[in-house]
Structure formats: structure tokens, C-alpha cells
Design a protein around this motif. Sequence first.
Motif, PDB file in Angstrom:
ATOM      1  N   UNK A 150       0.821  -1.203   0.000  1.00  0.00           N
ATOM      2  CA  UNK A 150       0.000   0.000   0.000  1.00  0.00           C
ATOM      3  C   UNK A 150       0.859   1.259   0.000  1.00  0.00           C
ATOM      4  N   UNK A 151       0.232   2.354  -0.439  1.00  0.00           N
ATOM      5  CA  UNK A 151       0.846   3.670  -0.302  1.00  0.00           C
ATOM      6  C   UNK A 151       0.481   4.194   1.081  1.00  0.00           C
ATOM      7  N   UNK A 152       1.449   4.436   1.950  1.00  0.00           N
ATOM      8  CA  UNK A 152       1.118   4.891   3.303  1.00  0.00           C
ATOM      9  C   UNK A 152       0.402   6.237   3.269  1.00  0.00           C
ATOM     10  N   UNK A 153      -0.777   6.276   3.842  1.00  0.00           N
ATOM     11  CA  UNK A 153      -1.499   7.532   3.946  1.00  0.00           C
ATOM     12  C   UNK A 153      -1.182   8.212   5.263  1.00  0.00           C
ATOM     13  N   UNK A 154      -2.149   8.965   5.794  1.00  0.00           N
ATOM     14  CA  UNK A 154      -1.918   9.642   7.063  1.00  0.00           C
ATOM     15  C   UNK A 154      -3.244  10.064   7.665  1.00  0.00           C
ATOM     16  N   UNK A 155      -3.235  10.325   8.966  1.00  0.00           N
ATOM     17  CA  UNK A 155      -4.448  10.750   9.656  1.00  0.00           C
ATOM     18  C   UNK A 155      -4.634  12.256   9.626  1.00  0.00           C
ATOM     19  N   UNK A 156      -3.598  13.003   9.242  1.00  0.00           N
ATOM     20  CA  UNK A 156      -3.659  14.463   9.313  1.00  0.00           C
ATOM     21  C   UNK A 156      -2.816  15.056   8.194  1.00  0.00           C
ATOM     22  N   UNK A 157      -3.479  15.703   7.242  1.00  0.00           N
ATOM     23  CA  UNK A 157      -2.764  16.281   6.115  1.00  0.00           C
ATOM     24  C   UNK A 157      -1.787  17.358   6.527  1.00  0.00           C
ATOM     25  N   UNK A 158      -2.143  18.168   7.521  1.00  0.00           N
ATOM     26  CA  UNK A 158      -1.229  19.220   7.972  1.00  0.00           C
ATOM     27  C   UNK A 158       0.058  18.633   8.541  1.00  0.00           C
ATOM     28  N   UNK A 159      -0.068  17.562   9.290  1.00  0.00           N
ATOM     29  CA  UNK A 159       1.121  16.921   9.851  1.00  0.00           C
ATOM     30  C   UNK A 159       2.022  16.368   8.748  1.00  0.00           C
ATOM     31  N   UNK A 160       1.436  15.758   7.735  1.00  0.00           N
ATOM     32  CA  UNK A 160       2.224  15.267   6.603  1.00  0.00           C
ATOM     33  C   UNK A 160       3.016  16.401   5.976  1.00  0.00           C
ATOM     34  N   UNK A 161       2.342  17.530   5.776  1.00  0.00           N
ATOM     35  CA  UNK A 161       2.995  18.666   5.122  1.00  0.00           C
ATOM     36  C   UNK A 161       4.182  19.161   5.947  1.00  0.00           C
ATOM     37  N   UNK A 162       3.989  19.286   7.244  1.00  0.00           N
ATOM     38  CA  UNK A 162       5.080  19.730   8.105  1.00  0.00           C
ATOM     39  C   UNK A 162       6.243  18.746   8.041  1.00  0.00           C
ATOM     40  N   UNK A 163       5.943  17.464   8.138  1.00  0.00           N
ATOM     41  CA  UNK A 163       6.999  16.465   8.146  1.00  0.00           C
ATOM     42  C   UNK A 163       7.676  16.344   6.782  1.00  0.00           C
ATOM     43  N   UNK A 164       6.962  16.694   5.712  1.00  0.00           N
ATOM     44  CA  UNK A 164       7.593  16.720   4.390  1.00  0.00           C
ATOM     45  C   UNK A 164       8.660  17.812   4.333  1.00  0.00           C
ATOM     46  N   UNK A 165       8.363  18.979   4.899  1.00  0.00           N
ATOM     47  CA  UNK A 165       9.362  20.056   4.938  1.00  0.00           C
ATOM     48  C   UNK A 165      10.543  19.644   5.812  1.00  0.00           C
ATOM     49  N   UNK A 166      10.269  19.028   6.941  1.00  0.00           N
ATOM     50  CA  UNK A 166      11.358  18.578   7.818  1.00  0.00           C
ATOM     51  C   UNK A 166      12.235  17.550   7.130  1.00  0.00           C
ATOM     52  N   UNK A 167      11.677  16.826   6.169  1.00  0.00           N
ATOM     53  CA  UNK A 167      12.426  15.788   5.471  1.00  0.00           C
ATOM     54  C   UNK A 167      13.191  16.267   4.256  1.00  0.00           C
ATOM     55  N   UNK A 168      13.136  17.556   3.962  1.00  0.00           N
ATOM     56  CA  UNK A 168      13.847  18.074   2.793  1.00  0.00           C
ATOM     57  C   UNK A 168      15.360  17.907   2.978  1.00  0.00           C
ATOM     58  N   UNK A 169      15.966  17.133   2.092  1.00  0.00           N
ATOM     59  CA  UNK A 169      17.427  16.995   2.002  1.00  0.00           C
ATOM     60  C   UNK A 169      18.064  16.458   3.295  1.00  0.00           C
ATOM     61  N   UNK A 170      17.294  15.692   4.074  1.00  0.00           N
ATOM     62  CA  UNK A 170      17.870  15.024   5.237  1.00  0.00           C
ATOM     63  C   UNK A 170      17.383  13.588   5.243  1.00  0.00           C
ATOM     64  N   UNK A 171      18.010  12.754   6.071  1.00  0.00           N
ATOM     65  CA  UNK A 171      17.611  11.360   6.173  1.00  0.00           C
ATOM     66  C   UNK A 171      16.288  11.235   6.925  1.00  0.00           C
TER      67      UNK A 171
END
Length: 490
Positions: free
Chosen positions: A316-337
Motif C-alpha cells: 500500500x501507499x502509506x497515507x496519514x491521519x492528518x494532512x497538515x502533519x504530513x505537510x510539516x513532516x515533508x518540509x522537515x524531510x527536505x534533504x535530510x535522512x
Amino acid sequence: MKRRDLDHESCYRAVQSMDRRFDGVFYTAVRTTGIYCRPSCPARTPAPGNVTFHRTTASAQAAGFRACKRCRPDATPGSPDWDVAADVAGRTMRLIADGVVDREGVGGLASRLGYTPRHLGRLLTQELGAGPLSLARAHRAQTARVLIETTDLAFTDVAFAAGFGSVRQFNETVREVYATSPSQLRGRRAGGAAAEGVIVVRLAVRAPYAGSVLLDFLRRRAVPGVELVDDTSYARTLMLPHGPATLRLTLPDVTEPSVTAFVRAELALSDLRDTSAAVERARRLLDADCDPVAVSDAFGADPVLGPLVRRTPGLRVPGHVDGNEVAIRAVLGQQVSVAGARTVAARLTHDHGAEVETGVPGLTHLFPDVAVLAALDPESLPMPRSRGRALTGLCAALADATIVLDRAADRDDVRHGLLALPGIGPWTADYISMRALGHPDVLLETDLGTRDALRRLGAPADLDTGAWRPWRSYAQAHLWHSLVHTQGDS
């Protein structure tokens, strides 16, 4: 809106073969019995002249049919068409499942979709055979049946949790839809034991289902205080419309494609009115409505993806319970492990997330609210200054609803809005679209993990990934998973 007519001959062939792949895609109404069934119902196949086909249970109910007691047609995964098409009908069905009509009425639903209530009603009746009130009523009935059969909640609490305005309305709807009383339905209870104050429901997903792979994905990204992952389950805190809650999902591996799998969900809610929202958000996380057989058929002959699909069916494609949280964590994941992003997310949670009492050791905080993060000084954040500005700018746009990530907005509009924000590039926007909006056709071609996976798999440099449409998000999931055993993060 373009109407997607159901072809009578094709639907009837699916009913004759009892094809489970079409469960939830359409429903079969039998004139001679007055009932509607799922396509895989084991009852004797009716004559073709005695059946009509409906896209929704609400449409069948509006035509005067009741649910089959044998195949329980509303206990099926939702239609994968909603995510593929992402049209007004699909977005409406997602919002209704989240309880928007119960909380905001038809006017609130229409406003979120950008229509007047009257125009939305016309569109939905044309496309789905029922208007928003009928669709919401059918969803309430389904939620009530699940709670009646799988919990010990008093019927007054069931009515409240399912979104009914009164116990009388609850009783009348259950009798009309299921031709039985709530007490008689409870006689078929099938739920497992639960802790006091916890609601346990079974969430239907299409098989095969690679639950352990999804669990591993979530484990590598789990934020301390917000999420916990053990050998078989994923638990987390979440904020719902009426208050905080905790969710625990027990994820199975089911390899047999001819069965419907079930995921056990344990919900500890501060307000029973959030039951529908909690269930829908759990289903988003699970990617419960995916048709894994269609994905497998699309990739089976592909020289790059074919071996991956055969090795891990039901991914499956992992979804999420909160779109805002995904967005924040996507920014935190920019160019880092992955590990680096998780560490920063944990620090933000500890410093800015609200503390909650859950009774579950290790679940202590809610993920930080976007309004709180938007008000921070970017230079005070534990990240490069430019990324801090990108994070606070994104949070400001989410907080004032310039960008909304609740699956109601048009995906292309959301992507354009994200790309207009400083520091948000195509990788971030597409990652958000895939995990927060449930887009089934996103491939992160600039992602280092994607490139590494393709290189390791011997893919040609001029590979045409357009051939993987409309399931490129599943191609992405398979490519990431192919790296799990060769590198720590993917």
C-alpha cells in the motif's frame, strides 16, 4: 461532471463470477427480493432482467431496497474509483465519511467543495443516484451497524457516535436499511475484547494486504510521544474535530487475493461524535480502498516493477491521519535522512506539541498545531534558516486555510498553491499530494531513493514511467520498499 454509467452486461458478469474485486465499486439490487447485495454475494445469481446496479448504498436505499443480511454489502472497502478520479463525487464521499455533513450540514459540505447546496445535490444525484443527505444517512447506518455488532456501547451512545440526531431516528433508519432492529443486529456481535473506554471496530481492506510492510514504513518514521510501533501494531495520538484521541491499528499480512481482509482498530475518543472521523482517517492511513489486484495487473508484465509486485503483493501507499502533519513532516524531510527528520519532529513535538493524558505509556503529546508553528521565529527552529522560513510560511497558509489538505480541494489546485510558497518545491508538493491527499499517480522522480532503486534494479536511463499510470504512487512504494534490505532509510 461526467457521468460514469454502469454497464449492465459487465456488472452482471462480475456478479455471475462472484468477483470480490467489485465489492464496494457497485451494488446489485434485486427486484424480486427487494434487497441489494455486494457483487460477490454467495446467494443464487438472479436473472439479468431482475437486477439493477447502483454506485452507492444510498442509491439502492433510495430506490427502496434493503441491505442483504447474508453478504452485508455495506461492510466492504470503499470504491477505489474515488481516489483515481478525485472528482466532486469522490471528494464528497471522503468528506461525508469524515462526518462533515453531521458537523456542518449540507451547506458546510457544499462550501468546502465550492458549490451551492442545490447544485451539489444535482451533481451527486446525477453521478451517484443520491443526494448528500441520503449519502450521509447511508454512512450513519453503516457506522451504527459496525458499532452495534462490535462494541458494548449502549444504543443511545451508538446513535450519538454514528451521527444521528435522535435515538428515534437511529432506530427507524436501522430498521429501514437492515430490516431488523438494533437488538437483533447485536446478536451477531463479532468484536474482540477491548479496554474500558475503547471502541474496537474492524476495517475492511481489499486483499492481498502487506500490513507488515506498512508497519515497517511507519516504524522508521515514528515520532516519540506521538507514535508507537511494536511487532504487530501502530498506535498514535491525533486531534479530531471534537477533541484529542488515540488510535491503535493491528496490521495483518493477507496474501490470499480472494478474501476481504480486516484491520483491527482500537479508538479511545474524548467525544463519541468523532467516531466517523477517526474511522475515516484510519482508513486513509491504511490505504484501505486500494484495489491491489488492479495494481498487480498493471505492473505484472513490467520488467522493473513486475518482480517487485510478485515479491510483495498487496503493498500500500502509506497515507496519514492528518494532512497538515504530513505537510510539516515533508518540509522537515527536505534533504535530510528519515532519521534526521524524525529527530527534528520529535524536538518540535516536545517543545510545541500539546500534552495529553492517554493512559498509554509513550503516547504523551499531540503533534504541534500549525497555528503554533506559524507564530514561531524561523531562526529559533532546529534547522537551516531557509527551511525554517519555509516551515513557518507553510504553517501560516495551512492555519488561515489558504491551503486545505482535507481531500476536499482539487489536487492540482493544492499543488499549485504549495509551489507558490517559498521553499516548497515539486518533491515536497508531490510527497504531500501522495500521502495527505491520497493521490494514486505520483512518482517522485527527483527523489534520491527513487533514483537509487531504479539504478539497483537496472532500469534503463530513458525509462518511460508514464506507462505506470494511473498507479505511479504504488510504483513509488515498491521502489522505496526495494531499498529496505539494502539501506537503513528509504
